[in-house]
Design a protein around this motif. Structure first.
Motif, PDB file in Angstrom:
ATOM      1  N   ARG A 287       8.364   3.502  -5.732  1.00 32.35           N
ATOM      2  CA  ARG A 287       9.403   3.932  -4.783  1.00 32.35           C
ATOM      3  C   ARG A 287      10.004   2.730  -4.061  1.00 32.35           C
ATOM      4  NH1 ARG A 287       7.477   7.555   0.194  1.00 32.35           N
ATOM      5  NH2 ARG A 287       6.287   5.629   0.514  1.00 32.35           N
ATOM      6  N   ALA A 288       9.176   1.790  -3.656  1.00 37.00           N
ATOM      7  CA  ALA A 288       9.673   0.615  -2.945  1.00 37.00           C
ATOM      8  C   ALA A 288      10.552  -0.243  -3.844  1.00 37.00           C
ATOM      9  CB  ALA A 288       8.493  -0.210  -2.417  1.00 37.00           C
ATOM     10  N   VAL A 289      10.178  -0.378  -5.106  1.00 34.08           N
ATOM     11  CA  VAL A 289      10.941  -1.214  -6.029  1.00 34.08           C
ATOM     12  C   VAL A 289      12.235  -0.534  -6.459  1.00 34.08           C
ATOM     13  CG1 VAL A 289      10.858  -2.349  -8.293  1.00 34.08           C
ATOM     14  CG2 VAL A 289       8.849  -2.371  -6.817  1.00 34.08           C
ATOM     15  N   ALA A 290      12.274   0.791  -6.429  1.00 35.95           N
ATOM     16  CA  ALA A 290      13.434   1.543  -6.916  1.00 35.95           C
ATOM     17  C   ALA A 290      14.722   1.208  -6.177  1.00 35.95           C
ATOM     18  CB  ALA A 290      13.159   3.044  -6.830  1.00 35.95           C
ATOM     19  N   THR A 291      14.613   0.773  -4.932  1.00 44.44           N
ATOM     20  CA  THR A 291      15.810   0.416  -4.162  1.00 44.44           C
ATOM     21  C   THR A 291      16.262  -1.006  -4.430  1.00 44.44           C
ATOM     22  OG1 THR A 291      14.459  -0.259  -2.254  1.00 44.44           O
ATOM     23  CG2 THR A 291      15.200   2.046  -2.328  1.00 44.44           C
ATOM     24  N   GLN A 292      15.563  -1.721  -5.339  1.00 44.90           N
ATOM     25  CA  GLN A 292      15.881  -3.098  -5.705  1.00 44.90           C
ATOM     26  C   GLN A 292      16.013  -3.996  -4.466  1.00 44.90           C
ATOM     27  OE1 GLN A 292      19.258  -2.030  -8.475  1.00 44.90           O
ATOM     28  NE2 GLN A 292      17.995  -3.173  -9.918  1.00 44.90           N
ATOM     29  N   PRO A 293      14.931  -4.075  -3.697  1.00 44.19           N
ATOM     30  CA  PRO A 293      14.980  -4.832  -2.441  1.00 44.19           C
ATOM     31  C   PRO A 293      15.088  -6.329  -2.665  1.00 44.19           C
ATOM     32  CG  PRO A 293      12.730  -4.225  -2.933  1.00 44.19           C
ATOM     33  CD  PRO A 293      13.578  -3.533  -3.957  1.00 44.19           C
ATOM     34  N   ARG A 294      15.614  -6.999  -1.679  1.00 43.80           N
ATOM     35  CA  ARG A 294      15.675  -8.455  -1.706  1.00 43.80           C
ATOM     36  C   ARG A 294      14.289  -9.060  -1.546  1.00 43.80           C
ATOM     37  NH1 ARG A 294      17.229 -12.979  -3.614  1.00 43.80           N
ATOM     38  NH2 ARG A 294      18.419 -14.409  -2.304  1.00 43.80           N
ATOM     39  N   ILE A 295      13.448  -8.405  -0.752  1.00 39.30           N
ATOM     40  CA  ILE A 295      12.073  -8.850  -0.540  1.00 39.30           C
ATOM     41  C   ILE A 295      11.198  -7.620  -0.374  1.00 39.30           C
ATOM     42  CG2 ILE A 295      12.357  -9.088   1.970  1.00 39.30           C
ATOM     43  CD1 ILE A 295      10.499 -11.569   1.781  1.00 39.30           C
ATOM     44  N   LEU A 296       9.991  -7.688  -0.917  1.00 34.28           N
ATOM     45  CA  LEU A 296       9.053  -6.579  -0.882  1.00 34.28           C
ATOM     46  C   LEU A 296       7.862  -6.980  -0.021  1.00 34.28           C
ATOM     47  CD1 LEU A 296       8.376  -3.769  -1.966  1.00 34.28           C
ATOM     48  CD2 LEU A 296       7.476  -4.841  -4.034  1.00 34.28           C
ATOM     49  N   LEU A 297       7.535  -6.135   0.958  1.00 33.66           N
ATOM     50  CA  LEU A 297       6.463  -6.398   1.908  1.00 33.66           C
ATOM     51  C   LEU A 297       5.295  -5.455   1.631  1.00 33.66           C
ATOM     52  CD1 LEU A 297       8.740  -6.405   5.094  1.00 33.66           C
ATOM     53  CD2 LEU A 297       8.097  -8.403   3.715  1.00 33.66           C
ATOM     54  N   PHE A 298       4.093  -5.994   1.608  1.00 27.61           N
ATOM     55  CA  PHE A 298       2.881  -5.193   1.417  1.00 27.61           C
ATOM     56  C   PHE A 298       1.979  -5.374   2.625  1.00 27.61           C
ATOM     57  CE2 PHE A 298       4.300  -5.981  -2.890  1.00 27.61           C
ATOM     58  CZ  PHE A 298       3.978  -4.825  -3.594  1.00 27.61           C
ATOM     59  N   ASP A 299       1.527  -4.260   3.198  1.00 22.10           N
ATOM     60  CA  ASP A 299       0.612  -4.308   4.333  1.00 22.10           C
ATOM     61  C   ASP A 299      -0.732  -3.729   3.919  1.00 22.10           C
ATOM     62  OD1 ASP A 299      -0.608  -4.480   6.770  1.00 22.10           O
ATOM     63  OD2 ASP A 299       0.523  -2.852   7.702  1.00 22.10           O
ATOM     64  N   GLU A 300      -1.644  -4.596   3.472  1.00 28.89           N
ATOM     65  CA  GLU A 300      -2.985  -4.195   3.033  1.00 28.89           C
ATOM     66  C   GLU A 300      -2.915  -2.984   2.091  1.00 28.89           C
ATOM     67  OE1 GLU A 300      -5.675  -5.781   3.513  1.00 28.89           O
ATOM     68  OE2 GLU A 300      -5.732  -6.767   5.463  1.00 28.89           O
ATOM     69  N   PRO A 301      -2.235  -3.112   0.957  1.00 29.90           N
ATOM     70  CA  PRO A 301      -1.968  -1.948   0.112  1.00 29.90           C
ATOM     71  C   PRO A 301      -3.196  -1.344  -0.551  1.00 29.90           C
ATOM     72  CG  PRO A 301      -1.310  -3.951  -1.006  1.00 29.90           C
ATOM     73  CD  PRO A 301      -1.651  -4.345   0.402  1.00 29.90           C
ATOM     74  N   THR A 302      -4.328  -2.063  -0.572  1.00 37.44           N
ATOM     75  CA  THR A 302      -5.533  -1.520  -1.212  1.00 37.44           C
ATOM     76  C   THR A 302      -6.620  -1.140  -0.221  1.00 37.44           C
ATOM     77  OG1 THR A 302      -6.475  -3.742  -1.509  1.00 37.44           O
ATOM     78  CG2 THR A 302      -5.095  -2.880  -3.297  1.00 37.44           C
ATOM     79  N   SER A 303      -6.359  -1.299   1.075  1.00 36.82           N
ATOM     80  CA  SER A 303      -7.434  -1.120   2.057  1.00 36.82           C
ATOM     81  C   SER A 303      -7.887   0.327   2.184  1.00 36.82           C
ATOM     82  CB  SER A 303      -6.991  -1.648   3.426  1.00 36.82           C
ATOM     83  OG  SER A 303      -5.910  -0.895   3.930  1.00 36.82           O
ATOM     84  N   SER A 304      -7.046   1.295   1.814  1.00 31.30           N
ATOM     85  CA  SER A 304      -7.409   2.700   1.933  1.00 31.30           C
ATOM     86  C   SER A 304      -7.961   3.285   0.640  1.00 31.30           C
ATOM     87  CB  SER A 304      -6.188   3.519   2.375  1.00 31.30           C
ATOM     88  OG  SER A 304      -5.745   3.119   3.650  1.00 31.30           O
ATOM     89  N   LEU A 305      -8.127   2.443  -0.375  1.00 31.20           N
ATOM     90  CA  LEU A 305      -8.534   2.937  -1.690  1.00 31.20           C
ATOM     91  C   LEU A 305     -10.029   2.777  -1.902  1.00 31.20           C
ATOM     92  CD1 LEU A 305      -5.710   1.378  -3.901  1.00 31.20           C
ATOM     93  CD2 LEU A 305      -5.814   3.689  -2.954  1.00 31.20           C
TER      94      LEU A 305
END
Length: 274
Positions: A174-192
């Motif tokens: 979903r985040a990549v679908a908007t073709q962003p200029r920059i992609l930010l991740f905030d601890e993307p695996t911490s809840s897994l």
């Protein structure tokens, strides 16, 4: 994963520039106290540090989810959150801030998917409603992304039917679908759960290899060492070290970083033994 469209411009100028950023929640103690950061096109920057160091606050400020008390941020040279007006600076309107935020995307600790929408609609809603992408084009792009994150067969599923790792992969698509200029991740695996972490990290590695510009707040040291171009170590709201990944791990200069890496290595060894 296919490389994102890059905005034409001077390759010597950072995509993102953070200058003297300051953020306080109580007016006395600073979660960020003079942070400087440049991120260039195609660069992957990992942000590491102990809890409370300001890592998540940094990316939330960049995405303008938090207000700032000092300093400035620029995206492709455009001042974020403020504008020059005559002889002073004034805050942008909510509409202008929303326009700026459309050029970035954030992947959060929690997946933040809409539970009553299908996976496909979760991915296509912003491109269609916010970015004006024709529905057929948005759906085709979404299916391509789902294929690349290994979830092409889940387009009609709802989030509750997916594992945590699958939901986070949908959130990344979903985040990549908007073709962003920059992609930010905030601890993307911490809840897994631990067994689901690798599938998400593999998707993030694919994004890095495609040339996506990324800032990744993470506690996954192996990912940072193997995938990031640079690593930043934060403590007490300031940047202690900002160096190429190989040097960051092989020759830490500060005693704070040396201690952090030693503790992290020891904790990892105990986890493996268990």
């Amino acid at each position: 994963m296919s490389a994102p469209d890059q905005v034409a411009g001077d390759p010597t100028r950072p995509v993102l520039q953070v200058v003297g950023l300051r953020k306080s929640y109580d007016g006395r103690h600073y979660a960020l106290d003079g942070v400087d950061l440049d991120v260039y096109a195609g660069e992957v920057v990992a942000v590491l540090g102990p809890s409370g160091s300001g890592k998540s606050t940094l990316v939330r400020c960049i995405d303008q989810l938090e207000s700032i008390e000092g300093g400035a941020m620029y995206l492709d040279g455009e001042l974020l959150g403020y504008e020059k007006h005559r002889d002073h600076i004034r805050p942008l309107t909510d509409a202008d801030i929303a326009r700026q935020r459309r050029r970035m995307s954030m992947v959060f600790q929690q997946f933040n998917l809409f539970p009553h929408w299908t996976v496909l609609r979760n991915i296509t809603e912003a491109p269609i409603k916010v970015h004006g992408v024709p529905p057929a084009e948005a759906r085709a792009r979404a299916m391509e992304l789902l294929g690349r994150v290994g979830l092409a067969d889940k387009a009609r599923a709802h989030p509750r039917q997916l594992s945590g790792g699958q939901q986070q992969r949908v959130a990344i698509a979903r985040a990549v679908a908007t073709q962003p200029r920059i992609l930010l991740f905030d601890e993307p695996t911490s809840s897994l759960d631990p067994e689901l972490v690798d599938e998400v990290l593999q998707v993030m590695k694919s994004l890095a290899e495609s040339g996506m510009t990324m800032i990744v707040v993470t506690h996954e040291l192996e990912f940072a060492r193997d995938v990031a171009d640079r690593c930043i170590f934060m403590a007490d709201g300031v940047v202690i070290e900002d160096r190429p990944s190989a040097d960051f791990f092989s020759d830490p200069r500060s005693t704070r970083l040396q201690g952090f890496l030693k503790r992290a290595t020891e904790n990892r060894a105990r986890e493996v033994e268990a």
